[in-house]
Every structure is written in structure tokens, then in C-alpha cells.
Motif scaffolding. Structure first.
Motif, PDB file in Angstrom:
ATOM      1  N   ARG A 133      27.473  35.477   5.150  1.00  0.00           N
ATOM      2  CA  ARG A 133      26.983  36.849   5.102  1.00  0.00           C
ATOM      3  C   ARG A 133      25.809  37.011   4.130  1.00  0.00           C
ATOM      4  NH1 ARG A 133      31.595  41.388   5.267  1.00  0.00           N
ATOM      5  NH2 ARG A 133      33.398  40.090   5.663  1.00  0.00           N
TER       6      ARG A 133
ATOM      7  N   GLN B 171      24.558  40.360   2.890  1.00  0.00           N
ATOM      8  CA  GLN B 171      25.291  41.073   1.851  1.00  0.00           C
ATOM      9  C   GLN B 171      24.824  40.700   0.447  1.00  0.00           C
ATOM     10  OE1 GLN B 171      27.291  43.461   2.319  1.00  0.00           O
ATOM     11  NE2 GLN B 171      28.260  43.288   4.324  1.00  0.00           N
TER      12      GLN B 171
ATOM     13  N   TYR C 286      33.752  36.632   0.720  1.00  0.00           N
ATOM     14  CA  TYR C 286      33.613  37.083   2.109  1.00  0.00           C
ATOM     15  C   TYR C 286      34.250  36.088   3.072  1.00  0.00           C
ATOM     16  CZ  TYR C 286      30.430  40.874   0.856  1.00  0.00           C
ATOM     17  OH  TYR C 286      29.898  42.020   0.337  1.00  0.00           O
TER      18      TYR C 286
ATOM     19  N   ASP D  83      27.238  48.047   5.082  1.00  0.00           N
ATOM     20  CA  ASP D  83      27.491  48.451   3.707  1.00  0.00           C
ATOM     21  C   ASP D  83      26.355  49.362   3.244  1.00  0.00           C
ATOM     22  OD1 ASP D  83      27.049  47.991   0.670  1.00  0.00           O
ATOM     23  OD2 ASP D  83      29.095  47.302   1.036  1.00  0.00           O
TER      24      ASP D  83
ATOM     25  N   VAL E  34      23.525  47.601   1.314  1.00  0.00           N
ATOM     26  CA  VAL E  34      22.734  46.755   2.211  1.00  0.00           C
ATOM     27  C   VAL E  34      21.853  47.622   3.099  1.00  0.00           C
ATOM     28  CG1 VAL E  34      22.857  45.070   4.086  1.00  0.00           C
ATOM     29  CG2 VAL E  34      24.474  44.937   2.193  1.00  0.00           C
TER      30      VAL E  34
END
Length: 489
Positions: A205, A208, A248, A463, A466
Motif C-alpha cells: 500500500r 498510504q 497493513y 483515507d 491520502v
């Protein structure tokens, strides 16, 4: 679907059985790893039982215990399309199809029921782990030497292939294909799969990592722009990126059943089967250890902040994310720890103003995140009174009408704290024109209000931090804040 019902077939007839392996062959995952992960997700404090069962009672007993206490959600595990097509072809020809797996019988029978039209199953039972030579003997006893075709995918399947009439293989890489063809020149490679580096990177990820830019807050607010401070902040950023990816990975592995029924999360590398779950376990350990090794180049307080971050993320993944409101407090805390970690990396003391501002703002953003997930889970526009619940979380649709006010209150609370900060002696010491900082308040009110409106409209699909780093309006708002800071110094 018992083994006793399997009749011995004549290898020369058209109804020679097709026997299909499970892990890596029929499914894109491994039932043992899936069961172990779901056991850990449900009973994290009983993790010690896994090595105890394995080393004191054997692998067969471990699989039985896991099947009794953990549900890997057979209905959601991705099937390998090429193998399913092979099964359907055999069934259309009138050939019986059997499933043979080293997994526990309950799981194998559930999988057979899902596939449909399966004549019988062979599985681990009676203390015998059905793999390698044990599987070969069981199949020969049922069908006779060369009395069946077998589809497998691993070196442990070689004894079974030697006893089968036709060798069919799912190859995880070109090297394995060559080994199979060298040992069995007439073998058929059903499909050749490879783990793509791109999928491994996606599993980390990297998008992120943008949230870890919060470690630079101390650098900016404290006006420390020298080379040593910049390097320390960059090193802190790398450490948090590694630690975050490790967290994550663990979270995704524990969340597999819920992710696989989610419209977007089902495309994640582990949920879709693009990357084996074992890769995730190994990568998570490497990244966590690597993050701590790098952190030793920074003050001890930073290493402590990083440790707290990892402990909280693990607690969140294993338990806290399912606890209503506690998950939001923890999410807000994880945002704030990045800020405090950045300050600790510079060797600066923590200020109460930054503590209070972070507490309110990041609690607000955590609520935005949960509201967005809940809104996205609804079949249509979010409506009060909707009873659908958010999978794996402690919220239902009707909670939106209280979550939105909670989040807005926390967000506006952060603006209030900022306004109080501007009256403190700390501001006069850092800024030549502190009154100009008042311009930041309406910018914060605008941005926080807009985030909640986007969430309510189901337009905030990631998010919030993000999203802010990829949204043009948020970036423009951030640029305005930076400009105000610049003219205030």
C-alpha cells in the motif's frame, strides 16, 4: 462424498477419474494458512497454541484443531479459473471428479460443495496428513495404479503424479514447469502463474505512505530546515513507511474474508489471490524488523514512538477495529503518533498545543474515514434507518447520523485549539506577524467541512489524509496555509 464410495476405474476407459489438488491448484490460496490467520484474528491471545499443536501433536492434528475453531470462509476464497474449467470439461465428458487435499475434511467438503458436481473427497483425517506419498497411496488404493489423472502444483505432488495416468500441473513459475516436464515428458501444464512484483508493491500500500508526511510537521512548525534535521525527518519517514506497510500487510491478511466481499477491497493482492498469503507474513516480519533497525539512528524517543505505533496497529488489526468508537480513538492516535514521532526524531520537546490540536483533528479524520467506509457499504445513498452493517466493524448505517456530528465537532475543536494557540507566547517567539495566522482558521473550517460533505456523498473513497494529498482543492487549501505561514514568519 466419502472415499469409500470411490470405485476403482479402468485406466483405459473414458471415465477415468480426474483428481484435483486444492492448495494452489483449485484455489489461489492455502487453506492451512487461511485457517491459521483466521484463528489468530479470532483468538490472538491463543497464538501459542499453533506451535504447540504442530510440534506436540503433528500437522494433521493442527489442521483438525484449526478447522474446529477457525472459519476461513470457503465461499469467498478465489478459485483458479483454469482448474475450474478443467473440472467442468471433465464433468461434461461424464468423468467423475474428486478433490484430494492435505486439508481437514470439513474444509475440503465445503469446497467441494461450492464447486459442485464433485464425486468424492480425499482429505487429512485419522492423524494422517494427506500429502506426498500418503496421498499417492490413498489414491492408488481407491483407483488403482495409473487409474486416475491428477492435477497438482507443488514438488510434494511428484509421488502422486508417478502413480497417475496423466500428469496435469499448475506451475508457479517457469522453473517448476521445466522440472515437471523433465520428470514427466507427457505432462500438461494447465496454467503457469507468477507473482508479479507490481502486485507485491501494491500489497505494501505505497499510496498510504502519504500519511507518513505527518512526520514533517515538527520540521515545519519548529522552523528547523537545516540539513541534519531534514535528514532525521526523512529517516523517520522511511521508518514509518516500513512499519506502516508491515501493519497493513497483517491487517489485510486478517481481514481476508471481509475484503473478498467488498466491492473495492476484493481487488487487493491477497484478497484476489495475486500474492500468496505466506509472502505477506514474511514481508511483514522483514519490514517491522527493518524499521526498528533504521530507527536506532535516531533518538531513543523516536524508537519508542515507533514501537507504540506498531503495538497499537497490531492491537487494532487483531481486536480494536471491531470495537465501536475505540477504533476511532486508536485511528486518531495513529495519525498523531506520526506527528509526535517526527518531533522526537528532531530531539525536540513535545508541545501541549500540538498534542491537543492533533487529538481533535485526527479524531475528526478517523471519523471521516469510518463514515466513508460505512456510506460506501450501502447499496445506494446512505439513509437513516438502514440496518446494513459494516463488515468487520462495530457500526451500522443508522450510526451515520451521530458519527457525522461527532466528527464535525472534533474537527471544529481543532480549529478552536489553533485559535487559542495564537494567543500563546510560543507564537510570538516563532512568528514576526502572528496575527496573520488567523487566516488559517477559515481555511481549516472550509477543508474539514468539505471532507464531511464528500464523505456524506460517498465521494471520499480513500483515507482522508491520502485523499487530501491527491485532491486538487485540498492541495490548493494546503498551499494557502503554507502561504499564510510564510508571510507570518
Amino acid at each position: 462424498m466419502s472415499v469409500a464410495s470411490a470405485a476403482i476405474r479402468d485406466a483405459g476407459t473414458s471415465d477415468v477419474p480426474l483428481v484435483v489438488d486444492v492448495d494452489g491448484t483449485l484455489i489461489k490460496s492455502d487453506l492451512l494458512y487461511e485457517s491459521a490467520l483466521q484463528f489468530l484474528a479470532r483468538f490472538p491471545l491463543e497464538a501459542w497454541r499453533l506451535p504447540h499443536w504442530l510440534f506436540t501433536q503433528g500437522k494433521a492434528e493442527l489442521k483438525q484443531r484449526l478447522s474446529e475453531r477457525a472459519d476461513p470462509s470457503i465461499a469467498t476464497i478465489p478459485l483458479r479459473e483454469e482448474t475450474v474449467a478443467l473440472i467442468r470439461t471433465a464433468q461434461a465428458e461424464g468423468r467423475p471428479v474428486y478433490i484430494a487435499s492435505a486439508s481437514d475434511r470439513r474444509l475440503v467438503e465445503a469446497l467441494a460443495e461450492r464447486v459442485g458436481g464433485i464425486a468424492g473427497v480425499f482429505s487429512t483425517e485419522g492423524g494422517v496428513n494427506l500429502a506426498g506419498d500418503a496421498k499417492a497411496r490413498r489414491l492408488v488404493a481407491a483407483f488403482g495404479e495409473k487409474g486416475f489423472d491428477y492435477v497438482g502444483d507443488a514438488p510434494v505432488d511428484f509421488p502422486v503424479w508417478r502413480a497417475s495416468r496423466n500428469v496435469l500441473a499448475v506451475a508457479h513459475g517457469g522453473d517448476f514447469s521445466q522440472k515437471v516436464l523433465a520428470a514427466f515428458p507427457g505432462a500438461r501444464i494447465v496454467t503457469e502463474t507468477r507473482v508479479q512484483p507490481r502486485d507485491v508493491v501494491l500489497a505494501l500500500r505505497p499510496h498510504q505512505w502519504a500519511k507518513n508526511a505527518l512526520v514533517f510537521v515538527g520540521l515545519v512548525t519548529g522552523h528547523h530546515f537545516d540539513a541534519a534535521s531534514t535528514f532525521a525527518s526523512l529517516l523517520a519517514f522511511v521508518c514509518f513507511c516500513m512499519a506502516a506497510s508491515s501493519a497493513y500487510l497483517i491487517n489485510d491478511l486478517l481481514d481476508l474474508p471481509a475484503d473478498r466481499i467488498h466491492p473495492r477491497k476484493s481487488r487487493r493482492p491477497f484478497a484476489s489471490g495475486a500474492v500468496p498469503v505466506l509472502y505477506g507474513v514474511v514481508l511483514a516480519a522483514i519490514l517491522a524488523v527493518g524499521a526498528f533497525v533504521l530507527s536506532f539512528g535516531l533518538p531513543a524517543k523516536f524508537s519508542l514512538a515507533l514501537l507504540i505505533y506498531l503495538v497499537l496497529t497490531l492491537a487494532y488489526s487483531f481486536y480494536l477495529k471491531r470495537r465501536m468508537m475505540i477504533d476511532i480513538v486508536v485511528l486518531g492516535g495513529l495519525y498523531a503518533i506520526r506527528v509526535f514521532g517526527g518531533v522526537a526524531a528532531l530531539g525536540l520537546p513535545q508541545t501541549p498545543w500540538l498534542l491537543m490540536f492533533s487529538l481533535f483533528l485526527f479524531t475528526s479524520l478517523a471519523i471521516v474515514k469510518r463514515c466513508s467506509e460505512l456510506t460506501a457499504s450501502l447499496p445506494g445513498e446512505g439513509r437513516p434507518g438502514e440496518t446494513k452493517k459494516l463488515a468487520g466493524r462495530g457500526y451500522a448505517a443508522e450510526d451515520l447520523r451521530v458519527l457525522f456530528p461527532f466528527g464535525a465537532a472534533a474537527g471544529y475543536g481543532s480549529v478552536f485549539v489553533f485559535a487559542l494557540y495564537m494567543s500563546s507566547p510560543d507564537v510570538a517567539a516563532l512568528y514576526t506577524h502572528p496575527n496573520r495566522l488567523w487566516l488559517i482558521c477559515p481555511l481549516l473550517i472550509y477543508w474539514i467541512s468539505r471532507m464531511f460533505l464528500l464523505s456524506n456523498r460517498d465521494q471520499l473513497h480513500s483515507d482522508p489524509v491520502v485523499y487530501a494529498l491527491t485532491d486538487r482543492i485540498s492541495l490548493a487549501t494546503g498551499a494557502c496555509v503554507a502561504a499564510v505561514l510564510a508571510i507570518s514568519i
